[in-house]
Design a protein around this motif. Structure first.
Motif, short mmCIF file in Angstrom:
data_model
loop_
_atom_site.label_atom_id
_atom_site.label_comp_id
_atom_site.label_asym_id
_atom_site.label_seq_id
_atom_site.Cartn_x
_atom_site.Cartn_y
_atom_site.Cartn_z
N TYR A 192 56.76 133.56 -43.04
CA TYR A 192 55.62 133.41 -42.15
C TYR A 192 55.62 134.49 -41.07
O TYR A 192 56.64 135.16 -40.84
CB TYR A 192 55.64 132.02 -41.50
CG TYR A 192 55.47 130.90 -42.50
CD1 TYR A 192 54.23 130.39 -42.80
CD2 TYR A 192 56.58 130.36 -43.16
CE1 TYR A 192 54.07 129.37 -43.73
CE2 TYR A 192 56.44 129.35 -44.09
CZ TYR A 192 55.18 128.86 -44.37
OH TYR A 192 55.03 127.86 -45.28
N ASP A 193 54.49 134.63 -40.38
CA ASP A 193 54.34 135.69 -39.38
C ASP A 193 55.27 135.51 -38.19
O ASP A 193 55.56 136.47 -37.48
CB ASP A 193 52.89 135.76 -38.89
CG ASP A 193 52.00 136.47 -39.89
OD1 ASP A 193 52.53 136.99 -40.89
OD2 ASP A 193 50.77 136.50 -39.68
N ASP A 194 55.71 134.26 -37.93
CA ASP A 194 56.60 134.06 -36.78
C ASP A 194 58.06 134.32 -37.14
O ASP A 194 58.96 134.05 -36.34
CB ASP A 194 56.44 132.64 -36.23
CG ASP A 194 56.80 131.56 -37.26
OD1 ASP A 194 57.24 131.93 -38.36
OD2 ASP A 194 56.60 130.38 -36.96
N GLN B 62 49.20 128.83 -41.26
CA GLN B 62 49.56 130.13 -40.70
C GLN B 62 49.66 131.16 -41.82
O GLN B 62 49.92 130.81 -42.97
CB GLN B 62 50.89 130.04 -39.96
CG GLN B 62 51.24 131.33 -39.19
CD GLN B 62 52.60 131.24 -38.55
OE1 GLN B 62 53.43 130.44 -38.95
NE2 GLN B 62 52.85 132.08 -37.55
N SER C 57 50.15 137.77 -50.38
CA SER C 57 50.01 137.26 -49.02
C SER C 57 48.80 136.36 -48.93
O SER C 57 47.84 136.50 -49.69
CB SER C 57 49.87 138.43 -48.03
OG SER C 57 48.74 139.23 -48.36
N SER D 191 51.04 133.84 -44.37
CA SER D 191 52.35 133.84 -45.02
C SER D 191 52.37 134.83 -46.18
O SER D 191 51.33 135.33 -46.61
CB SER D 191 52.70 132.43 -45.53
OG SER D 191 51.75 132.02 -46.50
N SER E 166 45.87 133.25 -42.47
CA SER E 166 45.83 132.02 -41.69
C SER E 166 44.50 131.32 -41.95
O SER E 166 43.51 131.96 -42.31
CB SER E 166 45.99 132.32 -40.21
OG SER E 166 44.95 133.19 -39.77
N GLU F 136 42.23 141.70 -40.60
CA GLU F 136 43.37 141.19 -41.35
C GLU F 136 43.07 141.30 -42.85
O GLU F 136 42.00 140.93 -43.30
CB GLU F 136 43.63 139.73 -40.98
CG GLU F 136 44.83 139.12 -41.67
CD GLU F 136 45.05 137.68 -41.25
OE1 GLU F 136 45.92 137.02 -41.85
OE2 GLU F 136 44.35 137.21 -40.34
#
Length: 426
Positions: A46-48, A291, A281, A293, A284, A258
């Motif tokens: 994930y992006d976080d 989210q 990919s 990913s 979100s 995006e």
């Protein structure tokens, strides 16, 4: 964990949808029940920065009864990180279609789902959708328009969500190309806005009006805003024999540029077992609370057996009788004869378990054009068509009704994001 409790509502809704279909669709009216199971190794990030390697097990069920249909799936995965750590994902869709108005078909749907793949965070959603679809008689092209409303949970709180979308699809060079434009609005939040201005400073002597300088003063205010995403998306599907490919790409037209894309390949080792590989990919999603990913997966797909079309049996009698000897009707409901000549023309014979006035066949070897069959005087419907050896996908239509999988054939994806029967010709 509070976020885990948020997943209960979509899960309960999915179960309620299955119960509602079972209550309103007696088995005698069932047209099709298909099932499948996927077992795969996957990697999700994930992006976080959080992510995991996973071993995932995914059963799925699709059922239709008259104008109603239901799709359910669930995934249980074991994480590489942590002893006994698991992840889950699931959802469902229940739809009811109105009678067709020429090329136009109206459909109402209710969707629900949850996602607990992201470590420590659970998201979910539910919404209702109204969709209008239109297509040509031979299925060469079509368009759709949908509006939806519901709620989504982003891991912390539920938010009202509204969706709208439109798309078109067409067959080109043996493949199916679909393009769509969708918008989702929701997740209302209060954000603080800071603004600065220059304020004059006057002489402190009483009565003086002389400006001796300026100072900066910061003001605060609160603004309630809705998040909104508009996405352009394109998908290309192609299948030949045992191989199927799907390529997808998209771009977010709002809230930053995006991009995303993924690819999926499926190769049938037998009429019921296929190898599946996918990766790419995902963006979100306001509508799903998801989210952004990235993922990769590789595994096996198994298409389960289905009950015979009609789906019902007569109740047992008080005095059971011996089973009758095999008859002509006990043979498979669809048969393909040997090639009659060098051109590969074969006789295909179909038996339908209902009073039929017309029977049509549509398959990859007819370029998905409907072909009318004729009766042979013995209760069977016949057509002579050029069919090459290998695996093919076939659908039938009786009395101008919906297209469906021939009894006894395993379900596979067709070229139009639907289902067809897998026919093996030697």
């Amino acid at each position: 964990m509070p976020t885990q409790r948020h997943a209960v509502a979509p899960a309960l809704f999915t179960i309620a949808a299955l119960a509602a279909l079972a209550a309103h669709a007696p088995p005698a009216r069932a047209q099709r029940v298909t099932s499948s199971v996927d077992a795969a190794a996957a990697s999700v990030s994930y992006d976080d920065g959080r992510g995991d390697g996973l071993l995932a097990f995914t059963p799925a069920l699709d059922a239709s009864a008259g104008a109603a249909s239901l799709s359910l799936f669930g995934t249980l995965a074991a994480r590489d990180a942590g002893m006994g750590s698991t992840a889950s994902r699931g959802g469902g869709r229940m739809s009811l279609a109105a009678p067709a108005l020429g090329p136009l078909r109206l459909e109402g749907s209710v969707l629900s789902g949850w996602d607990a793949f992201r470590p420590g965070v659970t998201t979910g959603y539910w919404r209702g959708e109204a969709t209008a679809r239109a297509g040509t008689e031979r299925g060469k092209r079509g368009a759709w328009l949908s509006l939806g409303s519901g709620q989504a949970m982003d891991g912390a709180a539920w938010h009202a969500v509204a969706t709208a979308g439109a798309g078109v699809w067409t067959r080109i060079f043996g493949a199916t190309l679909e393009a769509s434009l969708t918008n989702a609005r929701g997740g209302a939040t209060n954000r603080m806005v800071l603004s600065s201005r220059q304020v004059a400073v006057y002489d402190t002597v009483f009565g003086a009006d002389t400006i001796i300088g300026y100072r900066t003063q910061t003001d605060t205010s609160w603004v309630r805003s809705l998040a909104s995403n508009t996405d352009a998306h394109a998908t290309l599907r192609w299948a030949r024999g045992a191989l199927g490919l799907e390529l997808s790409a998209g771009r977010r037209l709002s809230a930053g540029a995006e991009y995303w894309g993924d690819a999926r390949a499926m190769y049938w080792l037998s009429p019921r077992i296929a190898l599946v590989a996918a990766g790419g990919s995902l963006p979100s999603s306001i509508a799903d609370g998801r989210q952004a990913s990235r993922y990769m997966t590789f595994g096996l797909h198994y298409a389960g057996r289905r009950p015979h079309a009609g789906g019902s049996r007569e109740p047992p009698t008080a005095s059971p009788t011996p089973s009758p000897a095999p008859t002509r009707a006990s043979r498979p409901a669809l048969e393909v004869g040997d090639a009659a000549r060098a051109g590969g023309t074969r006789e295909i014979r179909v038996r339908v378990g209902e009073a039929a006035r017309t029977v049509e066949l549509m398959a990859d070897f007819t370029d998905w054009s409907a072909v009318s069959m004729h009766q042979d005087g013995a209760g069977e419907w016949v057509a002579a068509l050029p069919i090459a050896p290998g695996t093919h996908r076939v659908n039938l239509r009786v009395n101008g009704g919906p297209w469906r999988i021939p009894p006894g054939l395993a379900p596979v994806s067709d070229d139009f994001d639907g289902a067809a029967g897998l026919l093996v010709v030697k």
